[in-house]
Design an enzyme around this catalytic site. Structure first.
Site, PDB file in Angstrom:
ATOM      1  N   PRO A   1       0.785  -1.245   0.000  1.00  4.76           N
ATOM      2  CA  PRO A   1       0.000   0.000   0.000  1.00  4.76           C
ATOM      3  C   PRO A   1       0.816   1.295   0.000  1.00  4.76           C
ATOM      4  O   PRO A   1       0.252   2.357  -0.224  1.00  4.76           O
ATOM      5  CB  PRO A   1      -0.835  -0.096   1.282  1.00  4.76           C
ATOM      6  CG  PRO A   1      -0.100  -1.050   2.158  1.00  4.76           C
ATOM      7  CD  PRO A   1       0.620  -1.993   1.254  1.00  4.76           C
TER       8      PRO A   1
ATOM      9  N   LYS B   1      -1.079   2.692  -4.943  1.00  6.05           N
ATOM     10  CA  LYS B   1      -1.250   2.453  -6.385  1.00  6.05           C
ATOM     11  C   LYS B   1      -2.368   1.447  -6.717  1.00  6.05           C
ATOM     12  O   LYS B   1      -2.831   1.401  -7.856  1.00  6.05           O
ATOM     13  CB  LYS B   1       0.065   1.930  -6.980  1.00  6.05           C
ATOM     14  CG  LYS B   1       1.098   3.010  -7.192  1.00  6.05           C
ATOM     15  CD  LYS B   1       0.846   3.768  -8.474  1.00  6.05           C
ATOM     16  CE  LYS B   1       1.593   5.065  -8.555  1.00  6.05           C
ATOM     17  NZ  LYS B   1       0.869   6.234  -8.020  1.00  6.05           N
TER      18      LYS B   1
HETATM   19  C1  PHB Z   1      -4.924   6.000   3.021  1.00  8.75           C
HETATM   20  O1  PHB Z   1      -5.572   5.002   3.351  1.00  8.75           O
HETATM   21  O2  PHB Z   1      -5.325   7.145   3.263  1.00  8.75           O
HETATM   22  C2  PHB Z   1      -3.616   5.799   2.324  1.00  8.75           C
HETATM   23  C3  PHB Z   1      -3.047   4.534   2.226  1.00  8.75           C
HETATM   24  C4  PHB Z   1      -1.822   4.362   1.602  1.00  8.75           C
HETATM   25  C5  PHB Z   1      -1.172   5.471   1.070  1.00  8.75           C
HETATM   26  C6  PHB Z   1      -1.752   6.721   1.143  1.00  8.75           C
HETATM   27  C7  PHB Z   1      -2.969   6.890   1.772  1.00  8.75           C
HETATM   28  O3  PHB Z   1       0.037   5.328   0.485  1.00  8.75           O
END
Ligand code: PHB
Length: 418
Positions: free
Chosen positions: A297, A301
């Site tokens: 995560p 992406k």
């Molecule tokens: C989010 O859940 O807000 C989130 C998750 C991973 C990321 C950025 C935002 O890289």
């Protein structure tokens, strides 16, 4: 048992996540009939918390193809991120670096918008459908056999089947001769939702000697945060105090940055792996989204890749529908080009900011040097900003029959009407 009822459609889509629903929406715009079947109920999908960042191209896709404008009214445009290391924040200004932005708009909202758009446009989306099994994708008209929400057998005969059935995809098994590439990581993310005011205006990606932390947001009163953890931990055994103390110690620094605290209303450990299935097409079966690939995560992406796959698949299915039977031949290679760039980007962001358990002092110093390089060199910062806000979608011009031009999904799209 009663005989199976039969439905005929052009494209049968297994999975009503963002990729499946967007594909159905785009096909509808091209006057191509589709049926979407989904194992989960609509409420179950709405309650799944996933990442929250949309690339500029994803926003354009939702807005300009008429899904919804809600991302523009309820989402938040972010013009940069903070990379925080050594206890100091370094802002990367996406506007200055690459003239682009990203948007905070959670996946649950993307799903709601797409599901509502399918309702509005009379789309055929069936939730709570069990046992979706495809007979043989090499047939001229493959069939998806299902059990309806009412427990009745049903056969959906299609010209093309699309597997949009997520990371645990069953349809993936039908890609004959597929190769699967994996990367496991020795850590996971502990994710929380908490009732507190935002700690920062934009996202903070933080590298610390205690490991990675990400400070994201949802609303003025609800925040999303993550920190690197051992994949084996049980999130339910962590008290609020322990979670806050871990997060605070990771973001602490000479600027006295502190997170406003509040009750933690949800906590989960997120799996962390990279995966690619090649090819993404076999005969009359295509894969889109997590069914074909997952990314860690870091960099958010996954959802963006799923939407890009759907746009590409819609374009190629539209060309096939208008008589270019070779149109689907190029799908896998085109999709994989973006997939591998996103794999690289997610892996890069991950290794840039996380602390691997067996890391030595050499590795830490090298990692800090890379972070300094990225924040001091305009070329380095630009590379990161370009990947984060999303690479442009190349226009699909090759071989398009002119008769289909009116129905084609246009990429890239400009943000008009804002
Ligand atoms: C989010 O859940 O807000 C989130 C998750 C991973 C990321 C950025 C935002 O890289």
């Amino acid at each position: 048992m009663s005989a199976a009822s039969r439905i005929d459609t052009e494209v049968g889509i297994i999975g009503a996540g963002p990729a499946g629903l967007l594909l159905s929406h785009l096909l509808d715009r091209a006057s191509i009939d589709s049926v979407v079947v989904e194992r989960r109920t609509r409420a179950e999908i709405e309650q799944t918390h996933r990442a929250g960042i949309l690339e500029q191209g994803s926003v354009q896709l939702l807005v300009e193809t008429g899904v919804s404008n809600r991302v523009l009214t309820d989402g938040r445009e972010h013009h940069g991120i903070d990379l925080r290391f050594g206890g100091v924040s370094h802002r990367l200004d996406f506007g200055q670096l690459v003239d682009a932005s990203s948007w905070l708009y959670p996946q649950t909202d993307v799903f709601r918008d797409l599901a509502a758009a399918r309702d509005r446009d009379g789309g055929d989306v069936r939730y709570g459908v069990a046992d979706a099994v495809v007979d043989d994708p090499t047939l001229d008209r493959p069939t998806i056999h299902t059990t309806t929400a009412e427990g009745e057998p049903q056969a959906i005969r299609c010209r093309t089947v699309v597997g949009a059935d997520g990371a645990h995809s069953q349809t993936r098994q039908l890609i004959a001769g597929r190769a699967q590439y994996f990367r496991q990581y020795p850590f996971a993310w502990f994710g929380i939702l908490c009732e507190a005011p935002p700690a920062a205006a934009e996202l903070v990606y933080c590298r610390s000697d205690r490991g990675f932390a990400l400070i994201s947001q949802r609303t003025e009163t609800l925040q999303r945060m993550y920190f690197q953890c051992d994949p084996a931990i049980d999130a339910s055994t962590w008290s609020d105090d322990r979670i806050w103390s871990e997060l605070q110690s990771r973001v602490a620094g000479e600027d006295d940055f502190r997170l406003p605290e509040g009750p933690i209303v949800q906590r989960t450990v997120l799996p962390f792996r990279s995966f690619v299935c090649e090819p993404m097409r076999h005969a009359n079966l295509l894969l889109v989204g997590d069914a074909a690939h997952t990314v860690p995560p870091t960099g958010a992406k996954g959802l963006n890749l799923a939407l890009a796959d759907a746009a590409l698949a819609a374009d190629m299915l539209t060309r096939a529908h208008h008589g270019d039977r070779t149109a689907l031949d190029g799908y896998s290679a085109r999709a994989q080009d973006r997939v591998w760039r996103a794999q690289h980007f997610s892996y890069w962001m991950t290794t840039l900011l996380h602390d691997a358990p067996n890391e030595q002092e050499f590795d830490r110093r090298r990692q800090l040097a890379e972070l300094r390089l990225l924040t001091r060199s305009a070329a380095g910062a630009r590379l990161l900003a370009e990947g984060y806000t999303g690479w442009p979608h190349e226009p699909l011009t090759d071989g398009t029959p002119s008769g289909a031009a009116h129905a084609r999904v246009r990429w890239p799209l400009s943000l008009s009407g804002r």
